[in-house]
Design a protein around this motif. Structure first.
Motif, PDB file in Angstrom:
ATOM      1  N   ASN A 426      12.486  33.865  90.862  1.00 51.68           N
ATOM      2  CA  ASN A 426      12.991  34.886  90.004  1.00 51.68           C
ATOM      3  C   ASN A 426      12.579  34.612  88.630  1.00 51.68           C
ATOM      4  N   ASN A 427      11.844  33.670  88.445  1.00 49.03           N
ATOM      5  CA  ASN A 427      11.266  33.361  87.063  1.00 49.03           C
ATOM      6  C   ASN A 427       9.955  34.185  86.677  1.00 49.03           C
ATOM      7  N   ALA A 428      10.298  35.445  85.935  1.00 50.86           N
ATOM      8  CA  ALA A 428       9.157  36.143  85.530  1.00 50.86           C
ATOM      9  C   ALA A 428       7.862  35.489  84.843  1.00 50.86           C
ATOM     10  N   ARG A 451       1.534  41.749  88.495  1.00 54.63           N
ATOM     11  CA  ARG A 451       2.392  42.390  87.832  1.00 54.63           C
ATOM     12  C   ARG A 451       3.219  43.585  88.480  1.00 54.63           C
ATOM     13  N   ILE A 454       6.370  41.726  90.220  1.00 48.24           N
ATOM     14  CA  ILE A 454       7.291  41.868  89.136  1.00 48.24           C
ATOM     15  C   ILE A 454       8.146  42.933  89.054  1.00 48.24           C
ATOM     16  N   ARG A 455       7.573  44.105  89.113  1.00 47.64           N
ATOM     17  CA  ARG A 455       8.223  45.516  88.892  1.00 47.64           C
ATOM     18  C   ARG A 455       8.728  45.738  90.205  1.00 47.64           C
ATOM     19  N   GLU A 458      11.941  43.554  90.935  1.00 47.39           N
ATOM     20  CA  GLU A 458      12.742  43.712  89.616  1.00 47.39           C
ATOM     21  C   GLU A 458      12.944  42.596  88.911  1.00 47.39           C
ATOM     22  N   ILE A 459      11.888  41.628  88.723  1.00 49.30           N
ATOM     23  CA  ILE A 459      12.404  40.209  88.017  1.00 49.30           C
ATOM     24  C   ILE A 459      12.242  40.681  86.788  1.00 49.30           C
ATOM     25  N   LYS A 460      13.258  40.096  85.750  1.00 50.96           N
ATOM     26  CA  LYS A 460      13.359  40.333  84.521  1.00 50.96           C
ATOM     27  C   LYS A 460      12.963  39.102  83.462  1.00 50.96           C
ATOM     28  N   LYS A 461      12.265  39.472  82.623  1.00 51.00           N
ATOM     29  CA  LYS A 461      11.651  38.227  81.832  1.00 51.00           C
ATOM     30  C   LYS A 461      12.733  38.470  80.534  1.00 51.00           C
ATOM     31  N   PRO A 462      13.221  37.156  80.250  1.00 55.81           N
ATOM     32  CA  PRO A 462      14.060  37.401  79.177  1.00 55.81           C
ATOM     33  C   PRO A 462      13.324  37.680  77.936  1.00 55.81           C
ATOM     34  N   ILE A 463      14.084  38.565  77.250  1.00 58.98           N
ATOM     35  CA  ILE A 463      13.551  39.228  75.963  1.00 58.98           C
ATOM     36  C   ILE A 463      13.466  38.274  74.945  1.00 58.98           C
TER      37      ILE A 463
END
Length: 513
Positions: A426-428, A451, A454-455, A458-463
């Motif tokens: 889960n680490n984008a 990529r 990732i979509r 639904e793996i979220k990268k910290p903003i």
């Protein structure tokens, strides 16, 4: 120690007729070792005072305090179990012993026995049992205990409220903590400290800072104490708020507060994060009783700012001072050597860890992989991973993947990424690095495929965000951030500036030509 033994001999001799509860408790207060406690305990039994709840409570508390990883709590429990009559104080000290030393679950069991025994719980019972609940992350049990406190009419007691604020924060229920905090009829410095600590522990740094300044405006509280500063300094360190650091430092000097290791370490970290290396060193020099944590802070400061030789020099001073370096010291040193390209020094440090009795963790091995990878020795890094006595984890393969990108080794990067997608799915960031490696190699379809994963997952990268310090305080903003009320005007101004810069650049070119 000889004084205690002499007092024991004089005070507890068989011919002394003046033995009272106060005599025994006075001696227990002087006891500093298990042997002296046991001698006093033996004389308590000989004197026929083993059923005295007052003496028993002191014995229980003393055994529990002696520590040794909680192995002596069983002696405290034996004293408690042999009592025919137990008052609320005896119950509380047993729960306190388990809450402080463990096993924490046993504190909850004793609490349940206490309720079934018909003893009326008091305001001191709940802080102890809730501390054990927090350590166990026993959220549901804590909610039940909260109900018990409401039934007893103690839910708005200051001690009990403070305990609930801390408990819910430990269980990551910060909103519940804040609701209880806001509803408290009265607050003391512990209330504020608990709320600040709760916010920081759960990652709400901005809220921690806000509530700290709210505390300063509370006339009933007065001034922050040592615990407040220790609690809030990590928040200012994370925000790199140099003005807050100056304020706290000045406050310590003006009030004459002792610069102890905990506060000093916080200041060193804050100055370090703000880039004020000389100030960090000045604080370090002012701390008289330095512990390993303080040395860690200054070594990390030098290492992170590219002064590996100074970091190594501080390490030598640490050893010469008689203290034993821990694993964190070596992590800081290995990281400094890795970023400075000091391959030989890093390898030597890694080899000497066992000399100091420091166990090598996966993080230390990851530092060595990073060191080898940055130096371009990817084959040696792979051999090193294969020879590791511990199972390589995400940190090790993450370091290898980062090195593969630096040296454009696509084949090895794919192998490292394959491991990471299992160990850290889960680490984008892992997916993004592999996609960037594919893009650098011109393999656009493979980059697009990664990529897409990732979509789909639904793996979220910290903003990520930037921070700018204005007169009104720190302002944060991210990429394409449209949360500011004057977003339209800001972007129009940026476009105008871009046009002006373009015109100026073309004019300069025309002049040159």
């Amino acid at each position: 120690m000889r004084g205690v033994s002499r007092r024991l001999h004089q005070f507890l001799g068989p011919k002394n007729p003046h033995k009272t509860s106060f005599h025994y408790t006075d001696l227990l207060h002087l006891c500093k070792t298990v042997d002296s406690i046991k001698k006093t305990h033996a004389q308590v039994i000989i004197g026929g005072h083993e059923q005295d709840p007052f003496i028993a409570a002191k014995l229980i508390d003393k055994y529990a305090q002696i520590g040794n990883g909680g192995s002596y709590v069983k002696h405290a429990r034996n004293v408690f179990d042999q009592l025919s009559h137990r008052d609320v104080f005896c119950w509380n000290v047993v729960i306190k012993g388990y809450a402080n030393m463990g096993p924490f679950a046993e504190a909850l069991n004793v609490y349940d026995e206490m309720r079934l025994s018909g003893i009326n719980l008091n305001r001191y019972t709940y802080p102890f049992v809730l501390k054990a609940c927090g350590a166990e992350r026993a959220f549901l049990k804590g909610r039940i205990i909260h109900g018990h406190a409401v039934k007893c009419g103690l839910d708005f007691d200051l001690f009990v409220c403070n305990a609930f604020v801390a408990f819910y924060a430990k269980c990551q229920e910060v909103e519940v903590s804040r609701k209880l905090f806001d509803e408290m009829p009265e607050r003391d410095i512990v209330s504020w400290n608990s709320m600040i600590s709760g916010y920081i522990a759960n990652g709400y740094v901005d809220d921690a800072v806000i509530i700290f300044f709210n505390m300063l405006r509370d006339d009933d509280i007065g001034f922050p104490d040592n615990a407040t500063l220790v609690t809030v300094l990590p928040a200012f360190s994370e925000k790199a708020d140099i003005h807050a650091g100056y304020w706290i430092h000045c406050y310590i000097v003006k009030t004459g507060m002792k610069l102890d290791p905990a506060v000093g370490c916080g200041l060193i970290t804050l100055y370090s994060n703000c880039g004020y290396i000389s100030m960090a060193r000045a604080v370090f020099d002012q701390i008289s009783d330095r512990n390993v944590i303080v040395w860690n802070a200054i070594i990390r400061c030098y290492g992170m700012h590219g002064f590996p030789q100074e970091a190594l020099g501080m390490f030598r001073c640490l050893v010469e001072s008689g203290l034993h370096p821990d694993g964190i010291v070596f992590l800081c040193l290995l990281s400094a050597c890795s970023h400075a390209g000091m391959h030989a020094q890093g390898w030597q440090l890694f080899q000497t860890m066992e000399t100091y009795g420091v166990v090598k963790s996966e993080a230390h091995y990851a530092c060595m992989v990073d060191l080898l990878g940055r130096a371009g020795d990817l084959e040696k890094a792979v051999e090193f991973i294969q020879s590791m006595p511990v199972q390589p984890g995400k940190n090790v393969y993450g370091a290898l993947l980062g090195a593969c990108r630096i040296h454009k080794n696509l084949e090895l990067a794919e192998l490292a990424a394959e491991k990471l997608f299992v160990l850290d799915p889960n680490n984008a960031g892992r997916y993004v690095i592999l996609a960037q490696i594919y893009e650098d190699a011109g393999r656009w379809q493979d980059a697009a495929r990664v990529r897409k994963v990732i979509r789909e997952k639904e793996i979220k990268k910290p903003i990520g965000y930037s921070s700018v310090e204005l007169e009104s305080g720190h302002k944060k903003f991210g990429v394409n951030d449209e949360t500011h009320p004057f977003t339209t005007q800001i972007f129009e101004t940026l476009v105008s500036l871009d046009k002006i810069m373009g015109i100026e650049a073309r004019t300069q070119c025309d002049v040159i030509l």
